[in-house]
Design a protein around this motif. Sequence first.
Motif, PDB file in Angstrom:
ATOM      1  N   SER A 145     -41.474  -1.971 -46.961  1.00 15.76           N
ATOM      2  CA  SER A 145     -40.873  -1.669 -48.185  1.00 15.76           C
ATOM      3  C   SER A 145     -40.108  -2.742 -48.618  1.00 15.76           C
ATOM      4  CB  SER A 145     -39.972  -0.332 -47.913  1.00 15.76           C
ATOM      5  OG  SER A 145     -40.738   0.736 -47.415  1.00 15.76           O
ATOM      6  N   ILE A 147     -40.492  -5.958 -48.223  1.00 13.84           N
ATOM      7  CA  ILE A 147     -41.545  -6.921 -48.757  1.00 13.84           C
ATOM      8  C   ILE A 147     -41.909  -6.376 -50.270  1.00 13.84           C
ATOM      9  CG2 ILE A 147     -43.603  -7.921 -48.679  1.00 13.84           C
ATOM     10  CD1 ILE A 147     -43.303  -7.979 -45.533  1.00 13.84           C
ATOM     11  N   SER A 148     -41.918  -5.332 -50.370  1.00 12.75           N
ATOM     12  CA  SER A 148     -42.435  -4.851 -52.018  1.00 12.75           C
ATOM     13  C   SER A 148     -41.295  -4.989 -52.896  1.00 12.75           C
ATOM     14  CB  SER A 148     -42.951  -3.400 -51.688  1.00 12.75           C
ATOM     15  OG  SER A 148     -43.816  -3.146 -50.574  1.00 12.75           O
ATOM     16  N   PHE A 149     -40.060  -4.803 -52.382  1.00  9.83           N
ATOM     17  CA  PHE A 149     -38.989  -4.855 -53.462  1.00  9.83           C
ATOM     18  C   PHE A 149     -39.018  -6.280 -54.045  1.00  9.83           C
ATOM     19  CE2 PHE A 149     -36.167  -1.386 -51.051  1.00  9.83           C
ATOM     20  CZ  PHE A 149     -37.139  -0.613 -51.395  1.00  9.83           C
ATOM     21  N   PRO A 150     -38.598  -6.144 -55.591  1.00 13.18           N
ATOM     22  CA  PRO A 150     -38.096  -7.575 -56.019  1.00 13.18           C
ATOM     23  C   PRO A 150     -36.818  -7.943 -55.417  1.00 13.18           C
ATOM     24  CG  PRO A 150     -38.288  -5.579 -57.698  1.00 13.18           C
ATOM     25  CD  PRO A 150     -38.612  -4.899 -56.322  1.00 13.18           C
ATOM     26  N   PHE A 152     -33.967  -9.172 -56.973  1.00 11.46           N
ATOM     27  CA  PHE A 152     -33.106  -8.486 -57.515  1.00 11.46           C
ATOM     28  C   PHE A 152     -32.658  -7.083 -57.343  1.00 11.46           C
ATOM     29  CE2 PHE A 152     -36.617  -8.547 -60.475  1.00 11.46           C
ATOM     30  CZ  PHE A 152     -36.700  -7.403 -60.962  1.00 11.46           C
ATOM     31  N   PHE A 153     -33.883  -6.322 -57.043  1.00 10.58           N
ATOM     32  CA  PHE A 153     -33.337  -4.941 -56.505  1.00 10.58           C
ATOM     33  C   PHE A 153     -32.476  -4.742 -55.274  1.00 10.58           C
ATOM     34  CE2 PHE A 153     -35.367  -0.872 -54.835  1.00 10.58           C
ATOM     35  CZ  PHE A 153     -34.546  -0.143 -55.883  1.00 10.58           C
ATOM     36  N   TYR A 156     -29.239  -6.086 -56.108  1.00 10.56           N
ATOM     37  CA  TYR A 156     -28.193  -5.231 -56.814  1.00 10.56           C
ATOM     38  C   TYR A 156     -27.799  -3.842 -55.745  1.00 10.56           C
ATOM     39  CZ  TYR A 156     -28.165  -7.497 -61.250  1.00 10.56           C
ATOM     40  OH  TYR A 156     -28.041  -8.505 -62.195  1.00 10.56           O
ATOM     41  N   ILE A 157     -28.588  -3.525 -55.007  1.00 10.45           N
ATOM     42  CA  ILE A 157     -28.385  -2.457 -54.208  1.00 10.45           C
ATOM     43  C   ILE A 157     -27.183  -3.084 -53.135  1.00 10.45           C
ATOM     44  CG2 ILE A 157     -29.122  -1.153 -52.259  1.00 10.45           C
ATOM     45  CD1 ILE A 157     -31.590  -0.757 -53.513  1.00 10.45           C
ATOM     46  N   VAL A 259     -38.121 -19.957 -53.310  1.00  7.56           N
ATOM     47  CA  VAL A 259     -38.516 -19.261 -54.602  1.00  7.56           C
ATOM     48  C   VAL A 259     -37.552 -18.167 -54.641  1.00  7.56           C
ATOM     49  CG1 VAL A 259     -40.061 -17.635 -55.515  1.00  7.56           C
ATOM     50  CG2 VAL A 259     -41.081 -19.487 -54.076  1.00  7.56           C
ATOM     51  N   VAL A 263     -34.038 -16.278 -57.947  1.00  6.80           N
ATOM     52  CA  VAL A 263     -33.575 -14.937 -58.260  1.00  6.80           C
ATOM     53  C   VAL A 263     -32.163 -14.713 -57.830  1.00  6.80           C
ATOM     54  CG1 VAL A 263     -34.103 -12.646 -58.421  1.00  6.80           C
ATOM     55  CG2 VAL A 263     -36.139 -14.399 -58.846  1.00  6.80           C
ATOM     56  N   VAL A 267     -28.534 -13.568 -59.785  1.00  5.98           N
ATOM     57  CA  VAL A 267     -27.910 -12.316 -59.638  1.00  5.98           C
ATOM     58  C   VAL A 267     -26.338 -12.525 -59.554  1.00  5.98           C
ATOM     59  CG1 VAL A 267     -27.685 -10.334 -58.624  1.00  5.98           C
ATOM     60  CG2 VAL A 267     -29.869 -11.307 -59.177  1.00  5.98           C
TER      61      VAL A 267
ATOM     62  N   LEU B 251     -44.582  -8.866 -59.485  1.00  5.81           N
ATOM     63  CA  LEU B 251     -43.102  -9.197 -59.075  1.00  5.81           C
ATOM     64  C   LEU B 251     -42.902 -10.508 -59.773  1.00  5.81           C
ATOM     65  CD1 LEU B 251     -43.222  -8.181 -55.200  1.00  5.81           C
ATOM     66  CD2 LEU B 251     -42.126  -7.181 -57.202  1.00  5.81           C
ATOM     67  N   LEU B 259     -35.104 -13.430 -65.293  1.00  5.25           N
ATOM     68  CA  LEU B 259     -34.296 -14.309 -65.412  1.00  5.25           C
ATOM     69  C   LEU B 259     -34.353 -14.894 -66.797  1.00  5.25           C
ATOM     70  CD1 LEU B 259     -35.778 -16.612 -62.569  1.00  5.25           C
ATOM     71  CD2 LEU B 259     -33.557 -15.626 -62.538  1.00  5.25           C
ATOM     72  N   LEU B 289     -30.622  -0.063 -61.530  1.00  6.27           N
ATOM     73  CA  LEU B 289     -31.334  -0.010 -60.408  1.00  6.27           C
ATOM     74  C   LEU B 289     -32.915   0.927 -60.828  1.00  6.27           C
ATOM     75  CD1 LEU B 289     -29.097   0.713 -57.398  1.00  6.27           C
ATOM     76  CD2 LEU B 289     -30.027  -1.476 -58.395  1.00  6.27           C
ATOM     77  N   ALA B 292     -35.588  -1.469 -61.828  1.00  7.45           N
ATOM     78  CA  ALA B 292     -35.888  -2.148 -60.563  1.00  7.45           C
ATOM     79  C   ALA B 292     -36.593  -1.429 -59.582  1.00  7.45           C
ATOM     80  CB  ALA B 292     -34.621  -2.770 -59.915  1.00  7.45           C
ATOM     81  N   ALA B 296     -40.241  -1.585 -57.598  1.00 11.29           N
ATOM     82  CA  ALA B 296     -40.390  -1.533 -56.140  1.00 11.29           C
ATOM     83  C   ALA B 296     -41.359  -0.297 -55.859  1.00 11.29           C
ATOM     84  CB  ALA B 296     -38.994  -1.170 -55.522  1.00 11.29           C
ATOM     85  N   THR B 299     -44.951  -1.245 -56.384  1.00  4.21           N
ATOM     86  CA  THR B 299     -45.562  -2.426 -55.322  1.00  4.21           C
ATOM     87  C   THR B 299     -45.621  -1.453 -54.061  1.00  4.21           C
ATOM     88  OG1 THR B 299     -43.817  -3.756 -56.599  1.00  4.21           O
ATOM     89  CG2 THR B 299     -45.313  -4.603 -54.757  1.00  4.21           C
ATOM     90  N   ILE B 300     -44.904  -0.907 -53.757  1.00  6.12           N
ATOM     91  CA  ILE B 300     -44.993  -0.316 -52.404  1.00  6.12           C
ATOM     92  C   ILE B 300     -46.319   0.592 -52.227  1.00  6.12           C
ATOM     93  CG2 ILE B 300     -44.081   1.526 -51.065  1.00  6.12           C
ATOM     94  CD1 ILE B 300     -41.374   0.876 -51.601  1.00  6.12           C
ATOM     95  N   ASN B 303     -49.299  -1.513 -52.243  1.00  5.87           N
ATOM     96  CA  ASN B 303     -49.478  -2.267 -50.773  1.00  5.87           C
ATOM     97  C   ASN B 303     -50.023  -1.156 -49.798  1.00  5.87           C
ATOM     98  OD1 ASN B 303     -48.778  -4.871 -50.625  1.00  5.87           O
ATOM     99  ND2 ASN B 303     -46.551  -4.510 -50.856  1.00  5.87           N
TER     100      ASN B 303
END
Lengths: 322, 320
Positions: A145, A147-150, A152-153, A156-157, A259, A263, A267, B251, B259, B289, B292, B296, B299-300, B303
């Motif tokens: 999971s 890995i799948s998150f951007p 910035f997500f 911010y969490i 990379v 980002v 943030v 992504l 940005l 959030l 964002a 996510a 993408t999940i 995947n």
Amino acid sequence: MKLIFGVIFQRLALSLVTIFLVSIVIFSSVTLLPGDFAKSILGQSATPETVAAFQRELGLDRPPVERYLEWIGRVAQGDLGDSFASGAGYQRSVAEVIGPRLGNTLFLAAITAVIAVPLALALGVAAALYRNSWFDRTVNATSLSTISFPEFFVAYILMLIFAVNLRLLPSLANVGPETPLDERLVKTLLPAMTLALVIIAHMLRMTRASIIALLASPYVEMARLKGVSRRRVILKHVLPNAWAPIVNIIAFNLAYLIVGVVVVEAVFVYPGVGQLMVDSVQTRDIPVVQGCALIFAATYIFLNLAADVIAIATNPRILHPR
Amino acid sequence: MTDAPASAAAAVAAVPPKRTAWRRLRKAPFTAWFGFAVILFYAVLALFAPAIAPHGESQTFDIPYDVWAVEPRLVWADLGPLSLPYWLNFEATGSMHWLGTDQIGRDMLSRLIYGARNTVGIALVTTLLAFFIGGTLGILAAVVGKGWFEIVLNRAVDVLMAIPSLIFALMLLSTFGSSLLNLVLIIAVLDATRVFRLARAVAMNVAVMEYVEAARLRGEGLAWIMRKEILPNVMPPLVAEFGLRFCFVFLTIAALSFLGVGIQPPLADWGSMVRENATLITYGDITPLLPAGAIALLTIGVNFVVDWFLNETSGLRDGQ
């Protein structure tokens, strides 16, 4: 031994050629500029004379090969040219702009590596050790999971939890040159944690996979058959052979940091090279963008080279040729 | 990540017939079904956005940063230096907008729904373009074989891949300016290099088959051989790669938009929505959030589906 130096030398030469080609690509980004670029930088009201002067300053009136040779010669001496932001009265060289920020970015990357590498290796080995247990499954699902998150997500969490709700850490990492080390550490912690989480997920999955791949080899089966415990098999028999791929994984992920850093710096408003590059892209300050791109690309190529060399140097088949 | 091309290449051998495909799908694990459900949900949102969204994409209302219609509120326990949440309360606020409004008073929920159309649509178009360019050149390089064409292409791809793609994209965007067309073209070309590598590797195994030789001998043209002989036999690994590539492109575009150099306003886009509303985080408001999280979640989902697909087509299972 002769063979190994030969192979390493070959890699070294190859990456030098790559850096040379990459520098050509980065340099061409100015040559590729659309014709109206001078106008869009100087504003619509610019007179033809100022436009011509600007283009002459960029050297657009001379042949590209000549300009490239001059440019690369100066880059080799650490002179990356002048920022477009430098006005008539004061000159701001690109090296001057990037210098202090490069230190900040390296600091952030170092902290991240210190947090992430041991944690990822320990978790990866543990997940391989207790494979298919609830621990392994949890670690696996969580890392897939993450890995799948951007980035910035995740950022911010973490900011919401640690800065806003728990009020443990500052939400902005606005370090300056005078910030004392302890304060700098506290301010860098949140961006470093974000980057660490993302890298840990990658590194852990790859470590686990490389150990599990080794578990299928005959010598491990032999060790099992003679009654060696599971833990001992992994720590004494598998791990020594897994170092080469693991070192490769570490280098690969440190390259990946490059990379992520762009980002995450944006943030947390962290004054690093990534943030500088994004700002310069927005203002189309090409010399600064070129400088940042050159630094990022060189680091990336160097890390990949290091990974290659270590993998070669630890490969018994090359160390002891038949 | 790194072993995807290799395992995908192994998938060439096992093309599942249609009936067993459905049987396998029924036996798919929960994660794969979850992935399919997520993808379907996003597809419906994207296709019927104007019908589902309560307001227009760029319709503005009077109150910027309006609160949610039903506000979830954490109840905090004070433990000396530290306070921890222990309960969640819901309060009606009388706001007209389910998820409140953004920085210039546009309905957040509507923009989230339109974002599905814009963000996912643009990523999809970019990935398709990348596959068209990379796939064509890759198969062409494999069919034409050794020669200056292959050498030049390989060198060029090596150099392009030596620069991290986000950095390269940033550099090219600063040169050409950040417009939507430039964004799509730049990302597509950069990602085509990765597709090229895989397509060439897989197609090289197929190009040496007898039936390709036979087609050559009967005098079929290059385009015919590429389309009718090679392409059908390299599909499974390319399909799996398409899923992974899509995630990556998605992504990357989200990061660039976040940005501020990617998809530009007033188009509703999840990456830029996070950026525009980011200040709310410092007040404990989780609205930024949501876009964002939308990125996510998709993408999940993709995947999970790709994971299952690779497992199925290659029999990729570790040891024991």
